[in-house]
Design an enzyme around this catalytic site. Structure first.
Site, mmCIF file in Angstrom:
data_model
loop_
_atom_site.group_PDB
_atom_site.id
_atom_site.type_symbol
_atom_site.label_atom_id
_atom_site.label_comp_id
_atom_site.label_asym_id
_atom_site.label_seq_id
_atom_site.Cartn_x
_atom_site.Cartn_y
_atom_site.Cartn_z
ATOM 1 C CG ASN A 29 -1.842 1.188 1.278
ATOM 2 O OD1 ASN A 29 -1.984 1.914 0.295
ATOM 3 N ND2 ASN A 29 -2.466 1.406 2.422
ATOM 4 C CE LYS A 31 -0.307 3.235 4.844
ATOM 5 N NZ LYS A 31 -0.192 3.429 6.306
ATOM 6 C CG HIS A 113 -5.831 1.440 5.167
ATOM 7 N ND1 HIS A 113 -5.439 2.471 5.990
ATOM 8 C CD2 HIS A 113 -4.767 0.604 5.073
ATOM 9 C CE1 HIS A 113 -4.181 2.276 6.371
ATOM 10 N NE2 HIS A 113 -3.756 1.152 5.828
ATOM 11 C CD GLU A 115 -3.254 5.528 6.630
ATOM 12 O OE1 GLU A 115 -2.252 5.338 7.333
ATOM 13 O OE2 GLU A 115 -3.241 5.458 5.378
ATOM 14 C CD GLU A 191 -4.058 -2.374 7.387
ATOM 15 O OE1 GLU A 191 -2.988 -2.208 6.806
ATOM 16 O OE2 GLU A 191 -5.018 -1.601 7.266
ATOM 17 N N GLY A 197 2.271 2.494 10.751
ATOM 18 C CA GLY A 197 3.125 3.652 10.576
ATOM 19 C C GLY A 197 3.856 4.100 11.823
ATOM 20 C CB SER A 237 4.995 -1.495 11.634
ATOM 21 O OG SER A 237 4.472 -0.193 11.832
#
Length: 287
Positions: A29, A31, A113, A115, A191, A197, A237
């Protein structure tokens, strides 16, 4: 013409190989990266350097870069955009329709996701799991495969595994109710939001117990066959250093990789899970 043929080959390989029992799968990904399209050739080369004989690979470019990456992958890896809308084309400013993706030869998409669920820190409503189920249904209707991301924030993790599973189950329930949890069409990406991150990775024990608990819920609520065949990626991560140990977990079927997917080490993550699972993907005739 050649790039389109390569893209169709990649899609055919993925569709055929998914028939095997939990063939590992790794996604990158990107992003909202990279800043310049001039950096794409290097990133594409990283994906093309992966040995995909024992692991399926997909990449999620930023929306502006999808068309620049599609058709450039030469090893069976495929493009999966980072989001889609819940319906077709029309007056939906800022949205991406799977019909548009389909016309480009794309047949995979990532949804859910964290985000996209409100982790930007903006005062806007998060995408609900009910909305995401509607997106998934529409994607299926257009022949797409879906990667569906689920996971818990730190306050939930601190309450223990039961709270974590309960949180993830709430994200899965709308998909169960709409009979969308089909392992031939969907990949789950667990996740832990607190590790995305941050450089903090769930321990192999934490990852395994969570994946196993999700699989146990699937067995109870949907069916043992579904649970046995459902691929569950770990995404938090993940990198070349921790991939071998995480890959050894029996219920971890691959990774959804963030920052490390922008580095040359991505191929090492693919190799680690392929080695741990020891499978060779079945190849379609004539491919």
């Amino acid at each position: 013409m050649l790039s389109r043929t390569i893209g169709r080959v990649g899609v055919l390989r993925l569709a055929t190989r998914a028939l095997a029992t939990r063939v590992p799968i790794v996604g990158g990904n990107w992003k909202c990266n990279p800043k310049s399209a001039a950096e794409l050739p290097e990133l594409i080369a990283n994906i093309n350097s992966c040995d995909t004989s024992g692991c399926e690979v997909y990449v999620c470019p930023s929306p502006l870069h999808v068309a620049l990456v599609q058709g450039k992958l030469t090893n069976g890896a495929v493009v999966a955009p980072q989001n889609c809308n819940f319906t077709g084309c029309g007056a939906y400013t800022g949205e991406m329709a799977v019909e548009q993706m389909k016309s480009m030869g794309i047949s995979w998409v990532l949804i859910g996701h964290s985000e996209r669920r409100g982790e930007f820190g903006l005062p806007t409503p998060a995408e609900s799991s009910a909305l995401l189920a509607t997106k998934c249904k529409h994607a299926y209707e257009n022949g797409f495969k879906v990667i569906y991301a689920i996971g818990e924030p730190l306050p939930v993790r601190e309450k223990g595994i039961s709270a974590v599973v309960a949180h993830c189950v709430e994200q899965l329930k709308p998909f169960k109710e709409m009979t969308l949890l089909d392992p031939d069409k969907i990949v789950l990406a667990y996740e832990p939001v607190w590790s995305i991150g941050t450089g903090i990775t769930a321990s192999p024990k934490q990852a395994q117990e969570t994946h196993a608990a999700i699989r146990a819920w699937l067995a109870k609520e949907v069916g043992k066959d579904t649970a046995d065949r459902m691929r569950i990626q770990y995404g938090g991560s993940a990198n070349a250093k921790n991939a071998p140990e995480l890959s050894a977990c029996p219920d971890v079927d691959g990774f959804l990789v963030g920052g490390a997917s922008l580095k040359a080490e991505f191929k090492d993550i693919v190799s680690a899970v392929a080695k741990a699972k020891g499978q060779k993907r079945p190849m379609a005739k004539g491919v």
